[in-house]
Design an enzyme around this catalytic site. Structure first.
Site, short mmCIF file in Angstrom:
data_model
loop_
_atom_site.label_atom_id
_atom_site.label_comp_id
_atom_site.label_asym_id
_atom_site.label_seq_id
_atom_site.Cartn_x
_atom_site.Cartn_y
_atom_site.Cartn_z
N SER A 1 0.86 -1.18 0.00
CA SER A 1 0.00 0.00 0.00
C SER A 1 0.90 1.23 0.00
CB SER A 1 -0.93 -0.04 1.22
OG SER A 1 -1.74 1.11 1.29
N TYR B 1 -5.21 8.00 -6.18
CA TYR B 1 -4.18 7.07 -5.69
C TYR B 1 -4.51 6.62 -4.28
CZ TYR B 1 0.36 5.32 -4.11
OH TYR B 1 1.37 4.55 -3.59
N LYS C 1 -5.53 2.85 -2.68
CA LYS C 1 -4.80 2.22 -1.58
C LYS C 1 -5.70 2.03 -0.35
CE LYS C 1 -0.83 1.76 -3.66
NZ LYS C 1 -0.34 0.41 -4.03
#
Length: 288
Positions: free
Chosen positions: A136, A150, A154
């Site tokens: 992650s 993004y 994650k």
């Protein structure tokens, strides 16, 4: 301990590359993947001359996932450690991200790992042994401006990992979430700014400022990737400086910057919980 078989996506660069080399140096077996073996010829050769194997894989191509996992399993008979490392970041204001950019971000960072996990689990479950490592980011805990998509990918990967860890524990399988801060890899070089650029309302504001900070630290990140992957290796194998953490943690934060940001995030969440406690506790039916 007996050598483990590591399957590492995105193994031709960044954390994946350093982890592949570390595992090989420790006498383990490594099957790494690269989106293009030709474009990554130098690092592919480096891994293979040290005894590893590199397979071409684009994690966004769903139809190839199970075939590649089967191919990897046939090399050494099984996979002990699945490392979902392949990923990248699209940068820009949430308002400016195109649907195509959002889709590709999730296909790479979330759906790719999901499909790989689903393909690898049957064999791991049948053997009653295996570890799934999902790489992650500190952004999986704390979302900065410019990193909306993004961070979302994650956050999703971390949520999946939490649930997965509880589902597979009874089969003897482990799950580890790795949360790197800023390490000196090619990650920032590979980050892509949204195709439409920064729209006028965001110029000169916090999004513009953070984009500038990313540009300024590129190549000057304090994190040593060799040290970072060593900690991952140790937690997975139970050996070395972090070996006693094996089986005891779900999340592995890496880097002082990561620790600081997660600490601030926890303070924020705790503060929200406390100030809303009275409101939150008063929402049940009165007669139950």
């Amino acid at each position: 301990m007996a050598p483990l078989v590591w399957f590492i996506t995105g193994g031709s660069s960044g954390f994946g590359y350093y982890l592949a080399l570390h595992a090989l140096a420790a006498g383990h077996h490594v099957i790494a993947t690269a989106r293009s073996v030709t474009k990554s010829a130098e690092t592919v050769q480096d891994i293979e001359t040290k005894g590893g194997k590199v397979i071409e894989l684009d994690v966004t191509k769903a139809e190839t996932i199970r075939q590649v996992i089967s191919q990897a399993e046939s090399i050494h008979g099984h996979i002990d450690v699945l490392v979902n490392n392949a990923g990248y970041s699209v940068l820009g204001a949430v308002e400016d991200i195109t649907p195509e950019e959002a889709t590709l971000q999730f296909e790479t960072n979330f759906f790719g790992p999901l499909r790989l996990i689903q393909a690898a689990l049957p064999s791991m479950r049948a053997r009653g042994a295996g570890t799934i490592v999902n790489v992650s980011s500190v952004a999986g805990q704390d979302a900065l401006p410019t990193c909306g998509l993004y961070a979302a990918s994650k956050f999703a990967l971390e949520g999946l990992s939490e649930s997965l860890s509880r589902e597979v524990a009874s089969f003897g399988l482990g799950v580890l979430i790795v949360e790197p801060g800023a390490f000196k890899t090619n990650f920032l070089e590979a980050a892509k700014k949204t195709d439409v650029g920064l729209s006028e309302p965001y110029r000169g504001g916090v999004v513009d400022t953070v984009l500038g900070k990313f540009d300024s630290i590129r190549g000057f990140q304090r994190g040593d990737p060799a040290k970072g992957v060593a900690r991952v290796f140790e937690v997975v194998t139970g050996e070395g400086a972090a070996g006693d953490l094996k089986g005891r943690i779900l999340r592995l934060p890496l880097g002082p910057d990561c620790v600081a940001r997660v600490e601030e995030k926890l303070k924020s969440v705790s503060s929200d919980l406390e100030v809303t406690r009275g409101v939150a506790m008063g929402t049940d039916y009165d007669n139950l």
